[in-house]
Design a protein around this motif. Structure first.
Motif, PDB file in Angstrom:
ATOM      1  N   ILE A  60     110.262 -17.296  15.927  1.00  0.00           N
ATOM      2  CA  ILE A  60     109.895 -16.096  15.180  1.00  0.00           C
ATOM      3  C   ILE A  60     111.091 -15.167  15.034  1.00  0.00           C
ATOM      4  O   ILE A  60     111.370 -14.651  13.958  1.00  0.00           O
ATOM      5  CB  ILE A  60     108.764 -15.326  15.915  1.00  0.00           C
ATOM      6  N   TYR A  75     108.551 -16.320   9.297  1.00  0.00           N
ATOM      7  CA  TYR A  75     107.573 -15.667  10.165  1.00  0.00           C
ATOM      8  C   TYR A  75     107.761 -14.149  10.186  1.00  0.00           C
ATOM      9  O   TYR A  75     106.807 -13.394  10.219  1.00  0.00           O
ATOM     10  CB  TYR A  75     107.635 -16.262  11.573  1.00  0.00           C
ATOM     11  N   ILE A  76     109.047 -13.760  10.143  1.00  0.00           N
ATOM     12  CA  ILE A  76     109.307 -12.318  10.075  1.00  0.00           C
ATOM     13  C   ILE A  76     108.778 -11.773   8.748  1.00  0.00           C
ATOM     14  O   ILE A  76     108.190 -10.694   8.696  1.00  0.00           O
ATOM     15  CB  ILE A  76     110.815 -12.035  10.244  1.00  0.00           C
ATOM     16  N   PHE A  79     105.175 -11.400   9.058  1.00  0.00           N
ATOM     17  CA  PHE A  79     104.942 -10.246   9.910  1.00  0.00           C
ATOM     18  C   PHE A  79     105.047  -8.950   9.107  1.00  0.00           C
ATOM     19  O   PHE A  79     104.176  -8.086   9.150  1.00  0.00           O
ATOM     20  CB  PHE A  79     106.005 -10.228  11.024  1.00  0.00           C
ATOM     21  N   SER A  82     102.269  -8.522   6.634  1.00  0.00           N
ATOM     22  CA  SER A  82     101.028  -8.123   7.300  1.00  0.00           C
ATOM     23  C   SER A  82     101.067  -6.643   7.653  1.00  0.00           C
ATOM     24  O   SER A  82     100.076  -5.924   7.477  1.00  0.00           O
ATOM     25  CB  SER A  82     100.817  -8.945   8.563  1.00  0.00           C
ATOM     26  N   LEU A  83     102.221  -6.196   8.154  1.00  0.00           N
ATOM     27  CA  LEU A  83     102.368  -4.778   8.481  1.00  0.00           C
ATOM     28  C   LEU A  83     102.147  -3.929   7.233  1.00  0.00           C
ATOM     29  O   LEU A  83     101.462  -2.905   7.257  1.00  0.00           O
ATOM     30  CB  LEU A  83     103.759  -4.490   9.057  1.00  0.00           C
ATOM     31  N   LEU A 250      99.336 -12.720   9.149  1.00  0.00           N
ATOM     32  CA  LEU A 250      99.461 -13.064  10.555  1.00  0.00           C
ATOM     33  C   LEU A 250      98.212 -13.720  11.115  1.00  0.00           C
ATOM     34  O   LEU A 250      98.295 -14.721  11.815  1.00  0.00           O
ATOM     35  CB  LEU A 250      99.751 -11.806  11.370  1.00  0.00           C
ATOM     36  N   LEU A 270     102.902 -15.975  18.755  1.00  0.00           N
ATOM     37  CA  LEU A 270     102.616 -15.097  17.609  1.00  0.00           C
ATOM     38  C   LEU A 270     101.618 -14.013  18.002  1.00  0.00           C
ATOM     39  O   LEU A 270     101.804 -12.829  17.700  1.00  0.00           O
ATOM     40  CB  LEU A 270     102.043 -15.910  16.451  1.00  0.00           C
ATOM     41  N   MET A 273     103.190 -11.377  19.987  1.00  0.00           N
ATOM     42  CA  MET A 273     104.004 -10.483  19.163  1.00  0.00           C
ATOM     43  C   MET A 273     103.115  -9.400  18.527  1.00  0.00           C
ATOM     44  O   MET A 273     103.446  -8.223  18.526  1.00  0.00           O
ATOM     45  CB  MET A 273     104.704 -11.263  18.046  1.00  0.00           C
ATOM     46  N   VAL A 274     101.969  -9.841  17.979  1.00  0.00           N
ATOM     47  CA  VAL A 274     101.041  -8.900  17.350  1.00  0.00           C
ATOM     48  C   VAL A 274     100.586  -7.872  18.386  1.00  0.00           C
ATOM     49  O   VAL A 274     100.567  -6.663  18.130  1.00  0.00           O
ATOM     50  CB  VAL A 274      99.818  -9.638  16.771  1.00  0.00           C
ATOM     51  N   VAL A 277     103.226  -5.244  19.116  1.00  0.00           N
ATOM     52  CA  VAL A 277     103.297  -4.200  18.079  1.00  0.00           C
ATOM     53  C   VAL A 277     102.158  -3.197  18.255  1.00  0.00           C
ATOM     54  O   VAL A 277     102.351  -1.982  18.215  1.00  0.00           O
ATOM     55  CB  VAL A 277     103.216  -4.831  16.668  1.00  0.00           C
TER      56      VAL A 277
END
Lengths: 300, 360
Positions: A60, A75-76, A79, A82-83, A250, A270, A273-274, A277
């Motif tokens: 990631i 993947y970034i 990410f 999704s943000l 995501l 993953l 990571m979520v 955040v």
């Protein structure tokens, strides 16, 4: 320790015991398994192998396992997208709910309760069913396009479904009650004599809004933003139904890793990571609202 | 005529109740408030006093009539463009701002630069006795201190007129009394007109240059506190301000005869027709049985010691209630009537006030 204090503690322990136990077994347990899994290497046919493998995170963040692949920023990108979609969802729900909260808070008690009932009404029907109705509305031969073509605004069906816009629309639809409740709670408690005081002291409507109404309802806005942002970030039902295969978020990625790709360690990484955040955002929220040191519920 | 700062010209306002009725809050009110005057609006709840105040501050739109402030027509101006500030009943301090920010709000809004603002906030807080409290939050202050911040906040922009909406009602009695005197002093120092709303007659009499007694959306009487107390225009004013003994009857020269046969002497020669005589409780004194001054014989039902005075609750032979107040220094006399449970209450006919009869 006095016996009263002791009894209080005993009561508290009895009352909190079951829920603590439940959370320990069914929340902390799985969480621990997930943390461990995220550092193991994936088995060839699913499952895990018990060897230290940091490259789940590397895949990631940019230090992918050099034996198998080059780093791919996909993947970034997912990410970030999704943000972005979660943030737009927050913004859109807020734009809908904030004015609505003011309108409803000024109604008589009877109408107020009726409106609050209407807002909770969607919970009585399955989310999947409601989202498929949006498919019917948004598809090329659906209601929206029929109306647009019928009224002559467009000549060919628009691409409404399977776009970022469709996902945001669906997300807003799903999360409006979550934004509305905290926003409404703070708006409802707003002391209107403060607004009068501001007007009386010479501040016009706009300045009164910015200096008095907005700061005093900010805790509700922040609360609503957190409550919407967090599930919106990890949501996979809405993008799965309204985003088709074209828009990956995501939530879908994680679901895919666990179910289709059977790469549990990568899926765990993953998910971690979520969670990171979200924890950072929650932490900021707590620090900011704590420093404000003001509880809108009591006005102190 | 004195220099007028506020003029209400037939100000009228009616509200619709949820039950579909109309309530007249302001019934074509004419009012002139002079520069530098302390005017109190006094009345029971629902008499229109708060509506009147809000009409001046701009939160109530008039149905008819005009409002002039310092000669300018303000009838259609929003609250934030009127040279008037208000001290609200529950202070209405902004909870998310410090005392200093609260106090300086009107200046901040008016675009006064920070350095000057800081200085004027300091001055205003010093004036209300809260020097150096700029950094506190309102919730860290006592009720009395919050009241002072509200006051400082309302006077900092030097309004032409300060409106006070029952500002002392939430304070305890001692604090209220000291604030009454402070307010009066402050008004004097500032040299701006105050319009003060209260339902507490004591407060109204203590502080005001003039008192307007309101009832049913009308000004019943507008006068100095002494005139309101000594020469009420009607029985509403007489009973609302101070305790009173009222005797309705037919007035003749120097004498008023009630329907139940009591004869009240009064100083007004040549009075005729239906009238009401007013005797304040403190006008009575205890006379000897053979005394020939005008008096009422009563049976005493209760004798209450309230500190500086004794309150006597009596009934005449025909059952009419009479209240008298006897200074506590005359306690030997009170001891005597406590034994007999009877008293002869004498009064000075010259002090008896005659009210014109009212259409019932």
């Amino acid at each position: 320790m006095t016996s009263i204090a002791f009894r209080r503690r005993a009561q508290l322990a009895v009352l909190l015991g079951p829920v603590s136990l439940f959370l320990a077994v069914f929340f902390l347990g799985p969480l621990a398994i997930m943390i461990v899994t995220s550092f193991l290497s994936p088995g060839l046919y699913g499952g895990v192998e018990w060897t230290w493998y940091p490259h789940n995170y590397g895949r990631i963040l940019g230090f992918a396992d050099p034996m198998f692949e080059d780093f791919d920023p996909i993947y970034i990108a997912i990410f970030l997208r999704s943000l972005k979609i979660a943030a737009m969802t927050v913004l859109a729900t807020l734009l809908v709910c904030y004015p609505a909260a003011f309108c409803i808070s000024r109604l008589s008690d009877r109408w107020k309760n009726f409106c609050l009932f209407l807002i909770t009404l969607p919970f009585f029907t399955s989310l999947i069913v409601r989202l498929f109705v949006w498919v019917l509305i948004l598809r090329p031969t659906g209601l929206a396009n029929e109306v647009l073509i019928g009224t002559g605004i467009v000549s060919r069906p628009l691409d409404l479904i399977y776009t970022d816009g469709a996902i945001i629309l669906g997300m807003v639809y799903v999360f409006i009650p979550f934004m509305f409740m905290p926003v409404y709670a703070s708006v409802e408690k707003l002391d209107w004599t403060l607004v009068r005081a501001s007007l009386d002291l010479g501040a016009g409507p706009i300045r009164t809004f910015l200096r008095i109404i907005l700061p005093l309802t900010a805790p509700g806005i922040a609360g609503g933003a957190v409550i919407v942002f967090i599930p919106a970030l990890g949501n996979f039902v809405v993008p799965a139904i309204l985003g088709g295969a074209k828009v990956m978020m995501l939530g879908n990625l994680i679901e895919q890793q666990f179910l289709a790709a059977r790469n549990w360690p990568f899926g765990s990484a993953l998910a971690m990571m979520v969670m990171t955040v979200m924890l950072v955002l929650l932490f900021i929220h707590v620090v900011v609202s704590g420093r404000r040191g003001f509880d809108p519920a009591t006005g102190h | 005529m004195r220099d007028s700062i506020v003029r209400l010209d037939k100000a009228a306002k009616a509200f619709a109740t949820p039950e579909g009725q109309t309530v007249t809050a302001l019934d074509a009110i004419d009012l002139d408030v002079s520069r530098n005057e302390f005017l109190t609006l006094l009345g029971p709840s629902g008499c229109g006093k708060t509506t009147l105040l809000q009409a001046i501050s701009g939160f109530v739109q008039l149905d008819g009539g005009r409002i002039l402030i310092d000669g300018e027509d303000m009838t259609d101006r929003p609250p934030y463009r009127r040279p008037v500030n208000t001290v609200f009943q529950n202070y209405a301090l902004f909870p998310h701002m410090t005392v200093g920010e609260n106090t300086g709000y009107a200046l901040e809004v008016a675009g006064v630069v920070k350095a000057e603002r800081t200085k004027r906030v300091g001055d205003a807080l010093r004036m209300v006795g809260l020097e150096g409290m700029e950094g506190r939050k309102p919730r860290q202050l006592s009720g009395g201190q919050q009241q002072r911040v509200a006051l400082a906040r309302a006077i900092i922009a030097r309004p032409k007129l300060l409106l006070l909406d029952e500002p002392l009602s939430a304070l305890d009695k001692n604090l209220r009394q000291s604030m009454q005197i402070e307010l009066k002093t402050l008004q004097h120092e500032l040299g701006i007109s105050f319009i003060f709303v209260t339902h507490d007659q004591q407060e109204a009499l203590t502080m005001s240059d003039r008192v307007a007694v309101l009832s049913g959306g009308r000004i019943q009487q507008l006068d100095t506190p002494r005139a309101i107390y000594d020469q009420p225009k009607n029985s509403f004013v007489a009973t609302f301000v101070g305790a009173s003994n009222l005797f309705e009857g037919e007035a003749g020269s120097g004498q008023l005869v009630t329907r139940d046969g009591l004869s009240i002497s009064h100083g007004r020669q040549g009075a005729t027709g239906a009238a009401t005589a007013l005797i304040r409780p403190e006008q009575f004194f205890i006379a000897q049985a053979d005394d020939s001054t005008p008096s009422l014989d009563v049976d005493l039902e209760q004798i209450v010691f309230v500190g500086s005075t004794f309150e006597l609750f009596g009934r005449t032979a025909t059952g009419r209630r009479v209240i008298a107040e006897i200074p506590a220094m005359r306690r030997s006399l009170v001891g005597e009537i406590e034994q007999t449970r009877r008293a002869r209450l004498a009064y000075d006919p010259a002090a008896v006030h005659l009210l014109p009869a009212e259409a019932a």
